[in-house]
Design an enzyme around this catalytic site. Structure first.
Site, short mmCIF file in Angstrom:
data_model
loop_
_atom_site.label_atom_id
_atom_site.label_comp_id
_atom_site.label_asym_id
_atom_site.label_seq_id
_atom_site.Cartn_x
_atom_site.Cartn_y
_atom_site.Cartn_z
N THR A 131 0.87 -1.19 0.03
CA THR A 131 -0.02 0.02 0.14
C THR A 131 0.82 1.10 -0.04
OG1 THR A 131 -1.49 1.38 1.34
CG2 THR A 131 -0.20 -0.42 2.41
N ASP A 132 0.46 2.48 -0.29
CA ASP A 132 0.93 3.51 -0.29
C ASP A 132 1.21 4.31 1.03
OD1 ASP A 132 -1.70 4.07 -0.16
OD2 ASP A 132 -1.48 5.90 -1.71
N GLU A 133 0.21 3.45 1.88
CA GLU A 133 0.21 4.12 3.32
C GLU A 133 1.48 3.91 4.00
OE1 GLU A 133 -3.28 3.48 5.77
OE2 GLU A 133 -4.65 3.58 3.94
N TYR A 156 -1.85 -0.63 11.12
CA TYR A 156 -2.11 -1.32 9.63
C TYR A 156 -1.08 -0.89 8.74
CZ TYR A 156 -3.45 -1.67 4.72
OH TYR A 156 -3.31 -1.97 3.23
N LYS A 160 2.21 -3.06 7.25
CA LYS A 160 2.29 -3.29 5.71
C LYS A 160 3.88 -2.97 5.56
CE LYS A 160 -0.05 -4.40 2.88
NZ LYS A 160 -0.27 -5.94 2.28
P1 NAD Z 1 -9.46 -7.17 1.98
O1 NAD Z 1 -9.82 -7.09 3.48
O2 NAD Z 1 -10.74 -7.01 1.06
O3 NAD Z 1 -9.24 -8.75 2.02
C1 NAD Z 1 -8.29 -9.57 2.42
C2 NAD Z 1 -8.39 -11.11 2.36
O4 NAD Z 1 -7.52 -11.55 3.15
C3 NAD Z 1 -9.85 -11.68 2.82
O5 NAD Z 1 -10.24 -12.33 1.76
C4 NAD Z 1 -9.38 -12.45 3.96
O6 NAD Z 1 -10.07 -13.38 4.20
C5 NAD Z 1 -7.90 -12.92 3.77
N1 NAD Z 1 -7.08 -12.94 4.77
C6 NAD Z 1 -7.07 -12.03 5.93
N2 NAD Z 1 -6.36 -12.76 6.92
C7 NAD Z 1 -5.75 -13.84 6.31
C8 NAD Z 1 -5.19 -14.94 6.96
N3 NAD Z 1 -4.59 -14.84 8.10
N4 NAD Z 1 -4.85 -15.98 6.15
C9 NAD Z 1 -5.30 -16.18 4.79
N5 NAD Z 1 -6.10 -15.21 4.39
C10 NAD Z 1 -6.34 -14.16 5.09
O7 NAD Z 1 -8.46 -6.50 1.57
P2 NAD Z 1 -8.15 -5.58 0.15
O8 NAD Z 1 -8.72 -4.23 0.11
O9 NAD Z 1 -8.62 -6.67 -0.99
O10 NAD Z 1 -6.57 -5.69 -0.02
C11 NAD Z 1 -5.90 -6.75 -0.62
C12 NAD Z 1 -4.22 -6.51 -0.41
O11 NAD Z 1 -3.91 -5.17 -1.03
C13 NAD Z 1 -4.00 -6.09 1.11
O12 NAD Z 1 -2.81 -6.75 1.46
C14 NAD Z 1 -4.00 -4.80 1.17
O13 NAD Z 1 -2.76 -4.37 2.24
C15 NAD Z 1 -3.52 -4.32 -0.16
N6 NAD Z 1 -4.06 -2.85 -0.74
C16 NAD Z 1 -5.17 -2.45 -0.46
C17 NAD Z 1 -5.99 -1.45 -1.19
C18 NAD Z 1 -6.99 -0.91 -0.92
O14 NAD Z 1 -7.42 0.16 -1.29
N7 NAD Z 1 -8.11 -1.73 -0.52
C19 NAD Z 1 -4.78 -0.37 -1.67
C20 NAD Z 1 -3.48 -0.82 -1.64
C21 NAD Z 1 -3.10 -2.18 -1.23
O1 DAU Z 2 -4.13 3.83 0.51
C1 DAU Z 2 -4.27 2.72 0.32
C2 DAU Z 2 -5.14 2.15 1.49
O2 DAU Z 2 -6.45 2.55 1.39
C3 DAU Z 2 -5.09 0.61 1.67
O3 DAU Z 2 -3.81 0.23 1.92
C4 DAU Z 2 -6.16 -0.03 2.81
O4 DAU Z 2 -6.37 -1.38 2.77
C5 DAU Z 2 -7.53 0.69 2.23
O5 DAU Z 2 -8.60 0.56 3.62
C6 DAU Z 2 -7.45 2.56 2.43
O6 DAU Z 2 -7.15 3.06 3.28
P1 DAU Z 2 -8.08 4.27 4.00
O7 DAU Z 2 -7.82 4.48 5.47
O8 DAU Z 2 -7.60 5.31 2.96
O9 DAU Z 2 -9.46 3.81 3.32
P2 DAU Z 2 -10.91 4.09 4.02
O10 DAU Z 2 -11.91 3.78 3.09
O11 DAU Z 2 -11.25 3.37 5.44
O12 DAU Z 2 -10.95 5.66 4.47
C7 DAU Z 2 -10.75 6.53 3.22
C8 DAU Z 2 -10.97 8.00 3.69
O13 DAU Z 2 -12.48 8.08 4.27
C9 DAU Z 2 -10.10 8.17 5.16
O14 DAU Z 2 -9.44 9.54 4.95
C10 DAU Z 2 -10.81 7.93 6.27
C11 DAU Z 2 -12.16 8.64 5.69
N1 DAU Z 2 -13.65 7.72 6.25
C12 DAU Z 2 -13.58 6.50 6.00
C13 DAU Z 2 -14.62 5.85 6.79
C14 DAU Z 2 -14.65 4.38 6.85
C15 DAU Z 2 -14.59 8.67 6.58
O15 DAU Z 2 -14.55 9.77 6.49
N2 DAU Z 2 -15.72 7.96 6.98
C16 DAU Z 2 -15.78 6.62 7.22
O16 DAU Z 2 -16.91 6.00 7.72
#
Ligand code: NAD
Ligand code: DAU
Length: 350
Positions: A131-133, A156, A160
């Site tokens: 992730t970019d975080e 989180y 990562k």
């Molecule tokens: P998600 O939470 O939707 O999915 C995570 C998956 O991992 C689920 O299917 C869960 O069952 C599985 N999992 C969790 N713990 C596990 C374990 N101990 N063993 C096996 N499986 C397990 O997450 P996502 O948003 O699809 O993110 C996927 C990946 O991409 C993550 O590594 C996250 O850090 C990265 N990522 C997410 C975003 C985003 O915006 N969502 C952006 C950048 C990177």
């Molecule tokens: O940048 C990549 C990341 O983006 C991934 O690595 C994470 O897995 C993914 O969850 C996401 O993280 P964020 O914290 O940015 O996403 P989230 O959707 O939780 O929140 C987006 C923005 O909205 C953040 O500034 C917090 C705000 N927010 C979020 C929720 C859930 C609200 O204002 N209200 C809310 O209820």
């Protein structure tokens, strides 16, 4: 013929990656390993579950003996590792689960790859999806590049960042072929409604308050999930060993502006009067340690590997809203049971 282990393939991004690889590469065997936590859902993959080149394995990456056994049995050629605890708010409530899965689970996979590929790393690849975080927060100027120093703020992002460091350490120390990508916020279908966009869609649909943290001034850089899956495909096949790529859509939005756009789209789709959905916007207590701004510079990916995002944000957001409105059963299933307790606990005191 390749056998690829994709971890976390029942989650949001993982299911799009699995679908893409199963469809694009019929000569690959895709093994989807997932624990099926609250975020994992096999209903995300019903369209490809019967394909001959796809198989699901329920397993937990923190269970090292199980992971080792699987590597011994399966003789994987590559790993694309997405399994993770992924929600920042949950990491603030319970950091330990993030250490277990994101750090220990990742190291278990690296150990298995190191052990079972030992002596013949050629043609084997460990791709870590990050992730970019990990780069921390930006002020109003600048963007994250691949050279930006790590500065994670939430449990989180710290977990990562730790896993990224372990992946690089296994490359530098043992010569494992690794690649890492760091992506910005994804949006699209099958996104669990704990994250901002699907949570807001669900609440607007149900006429419930839409919680916006703080003043809604925080900025995120949104990318269509299928563009992320395509970037993973390109990087997996073409990146040099040890390389890192940033992935992002040059698409920054303040949360409050995004929510207003979403409200306008939902008014139109639900046949409501303009401005009706926006009345649901409710400012609530800010997230602890809330990163102000993320913005990804994906020049390297665009110039070296010729990847460009395919969708404009408004078009992608409309498609996303359509998907949620057409998949009411999916939404009802994932928001029943434990979700209600999570929501109550997370939002009651804000
Ligand atoms: P998600 O939470 O939707 O999915 C995570 C998956 O991992 C689920 O299917 C869960 O069952 C599985 N999992 C969790 N713990 C596990 C374990 N101990 N063993 C096996 N499986 C397990 O997450 P996502 O948003 O699809 O993110 C996927 C990946 O991409 C993550 O590594 C996250 O850090 C990265 N990522 C997410 C975003 C985003 O915006 N969502 C952006 C950048 C990177
Ligand atoms: O940048 C990549 C990341 O983006 C991934 O690595 C994470 O897995 C993914 O969850 C996401 O993280 P964020 O914290 O940015 O996403 P989230 O959707 O939780 O929140 C987006 C923005 O909205 C953040 O500034 C917090 C705000 N927010 C979020 C929720 C859930 C609200 O204002 N209200 C809310 O209820």
């Amino acid at each position: 013929m390749k056998k690829i282990l994709i971890t976390g393939g029942a989650g949001f991004i993982g299911s799009h990656v699995v679908r893409r690889f199963v469809n694009e590469y019929p000569d690959y065997q895709i093994v989807n390993l997932d624990k099926l936590t609250y975020a994992g859902n096999l209903a995300n993959l019903t369209d490809i579950e019967d394909r001959p080149n796809y198989r699901f394995v329920k397993a937990d990456i923190t269970d090292a003996p199980r992971i080792n056994e699987l590597f011994l049995q399966e003789n994987f050629d590559a790993v694309i590792h997405l399994a993770a605890e992924s929600h920042v708010d949950r990491s603030i409530t319970d950091p330990s689960a993030f250490v277990m899965t994101n750090v220990i689970g990742s190291v278990n996979l690296l150990n298995a790859a190191r052990e079972y590929w030992k002596g013949s790393y050629a043609g084997k690849r460990f791709y870590h999806v990050s992730t970019d975080e990990v780069y921390g927060a930006l002020s109003e100027e600048g963007m994250f590049t691949e050279q930006t120093a790590y500065d994670p703020h939430s449990p989180y992002s710290a977990s990562k960042a730790s896993s990224d460091h372990f992946v690089r350490a296994y490359h530098d120390t043992y010569g494992l072929d690794v690649v890492i990508s760091n992506c910005s916020n994804n949006y699209g279908s099958h996104h669990f409604p704990e994250k901002l966009i699907p949570l807001a869609i669900n609440n607007i649909k149900n006429g419930q308050p839409v919680p916006v943290y703080g003043k809604g001034e925080n900025v995120r850089d949104w990318l269509w999930v299928e563009d992320h899956a395509r970037a993973i495909d390109v990087i997996f096949h073409q990146a040099k060993t040890g390389e890192t790529y940033n992935i992002g859509g040059h698409n920054e939005w303040k949360n409050i502006d995004l929510i207003h756009l979403l409200c306008r789209i939902m008014d139109k789709k639900l046949g409501r009067a303009e401005g009706e959905s926006a009345k649901l916007i409710t400012f609530v207590t800010d997230r602890a340690g809330h990163d102000l701004r993320y913005a990804i510079d994906s020049t390297k990916l665009q110039q070296v590997l010729n990847w460009v995002p395919s969708l404009q944000f408004e078009e992608g957001l409309e498609k996303t809203v359509d998907w949620y409105l057409e998949n009411e059963e999916w939404l009802a299933n994932v928001t029943s049971g434990n979700y209600q307790a999570y929501y109550e606990n997370q939002y009651k005191s804000r």
